[in-house]
Motif scaffolding. Structure first.
Motif, PDB file in Angstrom:
ATOM      1  N   ALA A  79      26.371  33.301  34.738  1.00 29.32           N
ATOM      2  CA  ALA A  79      26.791  34.504  34.007  1.00 29.32           C
ATOM      3  C   ALA A  79      26.659  35.760  34.858  1.00 29.32           C
ATOM      4  CB  ALA A  79      25.964  34.638  32.728  1.00 29.32           C
ATOM      5  N   ARG A  80      25.606  35.842  35.643  1.00 25.43           N
ATOM      6  CA  ARG A  80      25.445  37.001  36.524  1.00 25.43           C
ATOM      7  C   ARG A  80      26.561  37.064  37.567  1.00 25.43           C
ATOM      8  NH1 ARG A  80      18.882  36.821  37.494  1.00 25.43           N
ATOM      9  NH2 ARG A  80      18.341  38.429  35.977  1.00 25.43           N
ATOM     10  N   ARG A  81      26.922  35.900  38.104  1.00 28.93           N
ATOM     11  CA  ARG A  81      28.026  35.875  39.071  1.00 28.93           C
ATOM     12  C   ARG A  81      29.325  36.292  38.389  1.00 28.93           C
ATOM     13  NH1 ARG A  81      29.279  33.415  44.040  1.00 28.93           N
ATOM     14  NH2 ARG A  81      31.306  34.276  44.664  1.00 28.93           N
ATOM     15  N   ALA A  82      29.528  35.854  37.149  1.00 29.89           N
ATOM     16  CA  ALA A  82      30.742  36.216  36.415  1.00 29.89           C
ATOM     17  C   ALA A  82      30.817  37.726  36.199  1.00 29.89           C
ATOM     18  CB  ALA A  82      30.780  35.486  35.074  1.00 29.89           C
ATOM     19  N   LEU A  83      29.700  38.342  35.853  1.00 33.22           N
ATOM     20  CA  LEU A  83      29.685  39.794  35.659  1.00 33.22           C
ATOM     21  C   LEU A  83      29.975  40.514  36.972  1.00 33.22           C
ATOM     22  CD1 LEU A  83      29.199  42.345  34.024  1.00 33.22           C
ATOM     23  CD2 LEU A  83      26.739  42.040  34.373  1.00 33.22           C
ATOM     24  N   ALA A  84      29.372  40.054  38.052  1.00 32.57           N
ATOM     25  CA  ALA A  84      29.621  40.673  39.357  1.00 32.57           C
ATOM     26  C   ALA A  84      31.095  40.566  39.745  1.00 32.57           C
ATOM     27  CB  ALA A  84      28.739  40.016  40.420  1.00 32.57           C
ATOM     28  N   GLU A  85      31.686  39.384  39.505  1.00 30.96           N
ATOM     29  CA  GLU A  85      33.100  39.192  39.814  1.00 30.96           C
ATOM     30  C   GLU A  85      33.974  40.091  38.942  1.00 30.96           C
ATOM     31  OE1 GLU A  85      34.609  37.128  42.119  1.00 30.96           O
ATOM     32  OE2 GLU A  85      32.629  36.627  42.929  1.00 30.96           O
ATOM     33  N   ALA A  86      33.603  40.246  37.673  1.00 30.12           N
ATOM     34  CA  ALA A  86      34.391  41.082  36.753  1.00 30.12           C
ATOM     35  C   ALA A  86      34.331  42.554  37.160  1.00 30.12           C
ATOM     36  CB  ALA A  86      33.881  40.904  35.329  1.00 30.12           C
ATOM     37  N   ILE A  87      33.143  43.023  37.545  1.00 28.56           N
ATOM     38  CA  ILE A  87      33.008  44.413  37.977  1.00 28.56           C
ATOM     39  C   ILE A  87      33.832  44.659  39.242  1.00 28.56           C
ATOM     40  CG2 ILE A  87      31.403  46.127  38.876  1.00 28.56           C
ATOM     41  CD1 ILE A  87      29.268  44.866  37.041  1.00 28.56           C
ATOM     42  N   VAL A 113      37.944  49.926  26.788  1.00 28.38           N
ATOM     43  CA  VAL A 113      37.828  48.554  26.290  1.00 28.38           C
ATOM     44  C   VAL A 113      37.168  47.665  27.337  1.00 28.38           C
ATOM     45  CG1 VAL A 113      39.117  46.534  25.500  1.00 28.38           C
ATOM     46  CG2 VAL A 113      39.806  48.821  24.753  1.00 28.38           C
ATOM     47  N   THR A 114      37.571  47.842  28.586  1.00 26.11           N
ATOM     48  CA  THR A 114      36.946  47.083  29.672  1.00 26.11           C
ATOM     49  C   THR A 114      35.463  47.405  29.760  1.00 26.11           C
ATOM     50  OG1 THR A 114      38.997  47.073  30.943  1.00 26.11           O
ATOM     51  CG2 THR A 114      36.949  46.665  32.158  1.00 26.11           C
ATOM     52  N   GLN A 115      35.118  48.670  29.677  1.00 28.58           N
ATOM     53  CA  GLN A 115      33.720  49.078  29.765  1.00 28.58           C
ATOM     54  C   GLN A 115      32.884  48.477  28.638  1.00 28.58           C
ATOM     55  OE1 GLN A 115      33.929  53.347  29.913  1.00 28.58           O
ATOM     56  NE2 GLN A 115      34.630  53.385  32.055  1.00 28.58           N
ATOM     57  N   ALA A 116      33.459  48.393  27.454  1.00 29.68           N
ATOM     58  CA  ALA A 116      32.743  47.773  26.330  1.00 29.68           C
ATOM     59  C   ALA A 116      32.471  46.302  26.622  1.00 29.68           C
ATOM     60  CB  ALA A 116      33.554  47.922  25.052  1.00 29.68           C
ATOM     61  N   GLY A 117      33.454  45.627  27.213  1.00 24.24           N
ATOM     62  CA  GLY A 117      33.267  44.219  27.558  1.00 24.24           C
ATOM     63  C   GLY A 117      32.197  44.034  28.612  1.00 24.24           C
ATOM     64  N   LEU A 118      32.218  44.881  29.650  1.00 21.71           N
ATOM     65  CA  LEU A 118      31.205  44.792  30.700  1.00 21.71           C
ATOM     66  C   LEU A 118      29.808  45.059  30.143  1.00 21.71           C
ATOM     67  CD1 LEU A 118      33.064  46.666  33.595  1.00 21.71           C
ATOM     68  CD2 LEU A 118      32.740  44.198  33.368  1.00 21.71           C
ATOM     69  N   ALA A 119      29.712  45.997  29.235  1.00 21.82           N
ATOM     70  CA  ALA A 119      28.417  46.311  28.630  1.00 21.82           C
ATOM     71  C   ALA A 119      27.875  45.121  27.843  1.00 21.82           C
ATOM     72  CB  ALA A 119      28.543  47.540  27.726  1.00 21.82           C
ATOM     73  N   GLU A 120      28.737  44.467  27.081  1.00 18.42           N
ATOM     74  CA  GLU A 120      28.312  43.294  26.312  1.00 18.42           C
ATOM     75  C   GLU A 120      27.878  42.156  27.237  1.00 18.42           C
ATOM     76  OE1 GLU A 120      27.846  42.733  23.044  1.00 18.42           O
ATOM     77  OE2 GLU A 120      28.226  44.882  22.750  1.00 18.42           O
ATOM     78  N   MET A 121      28.574  42.000  28.342  1.00 21.66           N
ATOM     79  CA  MET A 121      28.207  40.968  29.320  1.00 21.66           C
ATOM     80  C   MET A 121      26.812  41.240  29.894  1.00 21.66           C
ATOM     81  SD  MET A 121      31.944  40.841  31.151  1.00 21.66           S
ATOM     82  CE  MET A 121      31.660  39.587  32.397  1.00 21.66           C
ATOM     83  N   ALA A 122      26.564  42.494  30.265  1.00 25.48           N
ATOM     84  CA  ALA A 122      25.262  42.852  30.822  1.00 25.48           C
ATOM     85  C   ALA A 122      24.158  42.675  29.790  1.00 25.48           C
ATOM     86  CB  ALA A 122      25.282  44.299  31.318  1.00 25.48           C
ATOM     87  N   LEU A 123      24.437  43.033  28.551  1.00 30.81           N
ATOM     88  CA  LEU A 123      23.456  42.871  27.473  1.00 30.81           C
ATOM     89  C   LEU A 123      23.096  41.407  27.277  1.00 30.81           C
ATOM     90  CD1 LEU A 123      21.847  44.117  25.110  1.00 30.81           C
ATOM     91  CD2 LEU A 123      23.900  43.828  23.699  1.00 30.81           C
ATOM     92  N   GLY A 124      24.098  40.545  27.251  1.00 35.88           N
ATOM     93  CA  GLY A 124      23.846  39.114  27.095  1.00 35.88           C
ATOM     94  C   GLY A 124      23.026  38.555  28.241  1.00 35.88           C
ATOM     95  N   ASN A 125      23.319  38.996  29.461  1.00 34.65           N
ATOM     96  CA  ASN A 125      22.584  38.505  30.630  1.00 34.65           C
ATOM     97  C   ASN A 125      21.124  38.939  30.609  1.00 34.65           C
ATOM     98  OD1 ASN A 125      24.936  37.356  31.500  1.00 34.65           O
ATOM     99  ND2 ASN A 125      25.235  38.693  33.258  1.00 34.65           N
ATOM    100  N   ASP A 126      20.874  40.211  30.285  1.00 37.02           N
ATOM    101  CA  ASP A 126      19.491  40.684  30.281  1.00 37.02           C
ATOM    102  C   ASP A 126      18.676  40.055  29.153  1.00 37.02           C
ATOM    103  OD1 ASP A 126      19.923  42.198  32.517  1.00 37.02           O
ATOM    104  OD2 ASP A 126      19.283  44.093  31.641  1.00 37.02           O
ATOM    105  N   ALA A 127      19.290  39.838  28.012  1.00 36.39           N
ATOM    106  CA  ALA A 127      18.584  39.169  26.908  1.00 36.39           C
ATOM    107  C   ALA A 127      18.219  37.744  27.305  1.00 36.39           C
ATOM    108  CB  ALA A 127      19.445  39.172  25.652  1.00 36.39           C
ATOM    109  N   ALA A 128      19.150  37.061  27.951  1.00 34.39           N
ATOM    110  CA  ALA A 128      18.876  35.697  28.415  1.00 34.39           C
ATOM    111  C   ALA A 128      17.755  35.692  29.446  1.00 34.39           C
ATOM    112  CB  ALA A 128      20.148  35.082  29.009  1.00 34.39           C
TER     113      ALA A 128
END
Length: 372
Positions: free
Chosen positions: A242-250, A268-283
């Protein structure tokens, strides 16, 4: 990518390990073509030669988690090769005799012996207590007969931990055994192809000689102890993906033009990136807590491990799906990293306890705690 190592759950030795694994991965060509058997053999040998398989035979869950999160961010197959050395030898480390440990664990740790964990059968997946493979005594040893399915490293293993029935029904009649990969009567009945290429197989056992691990009828307990130890590391692998996916998306959205700006400038993109980061940090928080608890705290760690595995794998699936979506057509193009991650993540919600099983573990523990 490694900010979690500064959290109080980890020690300096864990930060040193993370740096060693990252340096091993940096600049390495992880492409492997069609021959995943040869690729896994090479990866195991190289990891062992670099001293990076040592966490696989030691009871330090945080080291396992850090190693897998780092490897998975670079290569799903490298993570797989590492993880199976630990899972495949876990029962020997937990319950093996001094002679068994001395024979196999050093070989596993240096990458000279490839290990496998054989629990699943064609008719029993999550229902491990009802395995049908039989074991019978012969002289001072045992003979195993039956089939195992979806066995990782099944085509290349030098040593297998195999679970078979020596007694009556249910988990009470299961024992654990060591089987050599070249044992007579052990054959690969089928190579199983999956969406993320790994050396999986259905194995046939016909009066295969085996060596008992621990005591008879203790196999189910040994299997569950092994799975509990490695469950948090599955969550860590999902986090790495998931971290690699977020890095690739950014990286992609920061350069992809959208009108006079970039895709990353879009709300809209920024909202998606924020949700991705939130999911990663919670995990990451759940993984760090569970690994720290298993390493340092008394009591039963199952609930924390189940929560970490459940959330991390389910969240990673969503994060990677969002990364694919943000890439548009490139996201489903073979050879693009997020397309590879999309195939790699799916199995993690199934193996070492499917998401449904993790929910049961959590709920039953909550009810048990309530009832006292």
């Amino acid at each position: 990518m490694t900010g979690w190592l500064g959290w109080p759950f980890f020690e300096e030795r864990h930060r040193v390990l993370a740096d060693c694994v990252e340096r091993w991965c940096a600049g390495r060509d992880f492409s492997h073509g069609r021959d995943v058997d040869a690729a896994c053999r090479t990866l195991v040998a190289d990891l062992g030669g670099a001293g990076l398989l040592q966490p696989c035979i030691e009871p330090d869950v945080r080291s396992l988690a850090i190693s897998r999160a780092t490897l998975a961010a670079h290569s799903g197959l490298a993570d797989f090769a590492f993880a199976m050395q630990g899972l495949g030898s876990g029962a020997i480390a937990i319950a093996g005799s001094e002679a068994q440990r001395a024979q196999w664990l050093p070989e596993v740790a240096v990458g000279k012996a490839i290990a496998a964990f054989a629990l699943t059968e064609p008719e029993t997946g999550s229902d491990a207590a009802n395995i049908a493979m039989s074991a019978r005594r012969e002289g001072g040893g045992w003979r195993l007969s039956g089939e195992k399915s979806y066995i990782s490293n099944g085509t290349i293993a030098d040593v297998l931990t195999v679970f078979a029935r020596t007694g009556g029904e249910g988990h009470a009649g299961i024992s654990a055994f060591i089987v050599r990969g070249d044992a007579p009567g052990l054959t690969v009945a089928e190579r199983i192809r999956v969406i993320a290429p790994h050396p999986l197989a259905r194995l046939r056992f016909e009066e295969v000689p085996a060596e008992l691990i621990g005591q008879p009828e203790q196999g189910f307990r040994i299997a569950m102890q092994t799975l509990n130890r490695f469950r948090v590391s599955v969550a860590a692998a999902a986090l790495g993906f998931a971290r690699r996916a977020l890095a690739e998306a950014i990286a992609f959205t920061s350069t992809r033009k959208l009108g006079k700006a970039t895709l990353a400038d879009n709300a809209v993109t920024q909202a998606g990136l924020a949700e991705m980061a939130l999911g990663n940090d919670a995990a990451a928080l759940l993984i760090a807590r569970a690994a720290w608890a298993q390493d340092t705290q008394p009591g039963d760690p199952r609930r924390a491990a189940a929560m970490a595995k459940l959330h991390a794998t389910e969240s990673a699936q969503k994060v990677i799906d969002m990364a694919v979506q943000l890439h548009g057509g490139a996201g489903v193009t073979c050879g693009v990293k997020v397309e590879e991650l999309y195939r790699e993540i799916r199995a993690l919600r199934i193996y070492e306890g499917a998401s449904e099983v993790q929910r049961q573990i959590i709920a039953r523990d909550l009810v048990r705690e309530h009832r006292g």
